[in-house]
Design a protein around this motif. Structure first.
Motif, PDB file in Angstrom:
ATOM      1  N   UNK A 144       2.813   6.290  -5.497  1.00  0.00           N
ATOM      2  CA  UNK A 144       2.421   6.434  -6.893  1.00  0.00           C
ATOM      3  C   UNK A 144       1.339   7.513  -7.033  1.00  0.00           C
ATOM      4  N   UNK A 145       0.354   7.455  -6.167  1.00  0.00           N
ATOM      5  CA  UNK A 145      -0.738   8.435  -6.210  1.00  0.00           C
ATOM      6  C   UNK A 145      -0.213   9.845  -5.938  1.00  0.00           C
ATOM      7  N   UNK A 146       0.732   9.961  -5.017  1.00  0.00           N
ATOM      8  CA  UNK A 146       1.316  11.261  -4.681  1.00  0.00           C
ATOM      9  C   UNK A 146       2.087  11.831  -5.875  1.00  0.00           C
ATOM     10  N   UNK A 147       2.860  10.968  -6.561  1.00  0.00           N
ATOM     11  CA  UNK A 147       3.602  11.427  -7.740  1.00  0.00           C
ATOM     12  C   UNK A 147       2.653  11.902  -8.837  1.00  0.00           C
ATOM     13  N   UNK A 148       1.570  11.181  -9.035  1.00  0.00           N
ATOM     14  CA  UNK A 148       0.599  11.607 -10.044  1.00  0.00           C
ATOM     15  C   UNK A 148      -0.087  12.901  -9.614  1.00  0.00           C
TER      16      UNK A 148
ATOM     17  N   UNK B 292       0.839  -1.197   0.000  1.00  0.00           N
ATOM     18  CA  UNK B 292       0.000   0.000   0.000  1.00  0.00           C
ATOM     19  C   UNK B 292       0.879   1.253   0.000  1.00  0.00           C
ATOM     20  N   UNK B 293       2.061   1.173   0.622  1.00  0.00           N
ATOM     21  CA  UNK B 293       2.981   2.306   0.646  1.00  0.00           C
ATOM     22  C   UNK B 293       3.386   2.690  -0.780  1.00  0.00           C
TER      23      UNK B 293
ATOM     24  N   UNK C 259      -2.494   0.845 -15.337  1.00  0.00           N
ATOM     25  CA  UNK C 259      -3.696   0.428 -14.601  1.00  0.00           C
ATOM     26  C   UNK C 259      -3.926   1.318 -13.384  1.00  0.00           C
ATOM     27  N   UNK C 260      -2.866   1.557 -12.612  1.00  0.00           N
ATOM     28  CA  UNK C 260      -2.994   2.421 -11.432  1.00  0.00           C
ATOM     29  C   UNK C 260      -3.283   3.855 -11.847  1.00  0.00           C
TER      30      UNK C 260
ATOM     31  N   UNK D 180     -10.111   3.894  -5.588  1.00  0.00           N
ATOM     32  CA  UNK D 180      -9.072   3.574  -4.597  1.00  0.00           C
ATOM     33  C   UNK D 180      -8.026   2.634  -5.191  1.00  0.00           C
ATOM     34  N   UNK D 181      -6.827   2.708  -4.646  1.00  0.00           N
ATOM     35  CA  UNK D 181      -5.729   1.865  -5.131  1.00  0.00           C
ATOM     36  C   UNK D 181      -5.502   0.632  -4.257  1.00  0.00           C
ATOM     37  N   UNK D 182      -6.422   0.318  -3.365  1.00  0.00           N
ATOM     38  CA  UNK D 182      -6.255  -0.860  -2.510  1.00  0.00           C
ATOM     39  C   UNK D 182      -6.227  -2.116  -3.388  1.00  0.00           C
TER      40      UNK D 182
END
Length: 133
Positions: A13-17, A7-8, A39-40, A49-51
């Motif tokens: 990844x989400x933060x970079x985007x 999850x980290x 995909x992400x 969500x990315x879970x």
């Protein structure tokens, strides 16, 4: 099957985007495969969500579960019945097509196994070393 990525890593990844990087670039920075990054990235853009998705055995009983009683009845009538014969009986009686491996898995889950033994009809006797010439 491999384990889900942490999850980290997904949060980074989400933060970079979120900082304006494209999915492919974020994937390269985090050493992700291009397919995973794409995909992400799609999930992030759509607000999903990315879970990781649940893993493990599928839930449910399967299409052969309603026929357990039918198989048990046939096995009790003829303990030496083969999987191919069970498959044919299911197709003839209930018009349900399935594989022999599916029947085997269902019966094994229920505790049914079949061991070849020399005293059963149709089983070849083992050749002895003395009889061979």
């Amino acid at each position: 099957m491999s384990n889900a990525l942490s999850m980290d890593l997904r949060v980074r990844f989400k933060r970079l985007m979120g900082d304006g990087m494209r999915a492919a670039g974020a994937g390269k920075v985090l050493l992700l495969s291009p397919a995973t990054a794409a995909r992400w990235g799609k999930k992030v853009r759509n607000g999903e969500p990315l879970e990781p998705l649940p893993s493990g055995a599928r839930k449910g009983s399967g299409k052969l579960e309603p026929f357990v009683g039918f198989f048990v009845e046939l096995i009790e009538q003829d303990p030496d019945i083969t999987l191919v014969e069970l498959q044919a009986a299911l197709l003839t009686t209930h018009e349900v097509a399935c594989s022999t491996s599916g029947i085997d898995a269902l019966l094994r889950r229920r505790g049914y196994t079949y061991k070849k033994r020399a005293d059963r009809p149709g089983t070849r006797k083992a050749c002895s070393a003395q009889g061979a010439t």
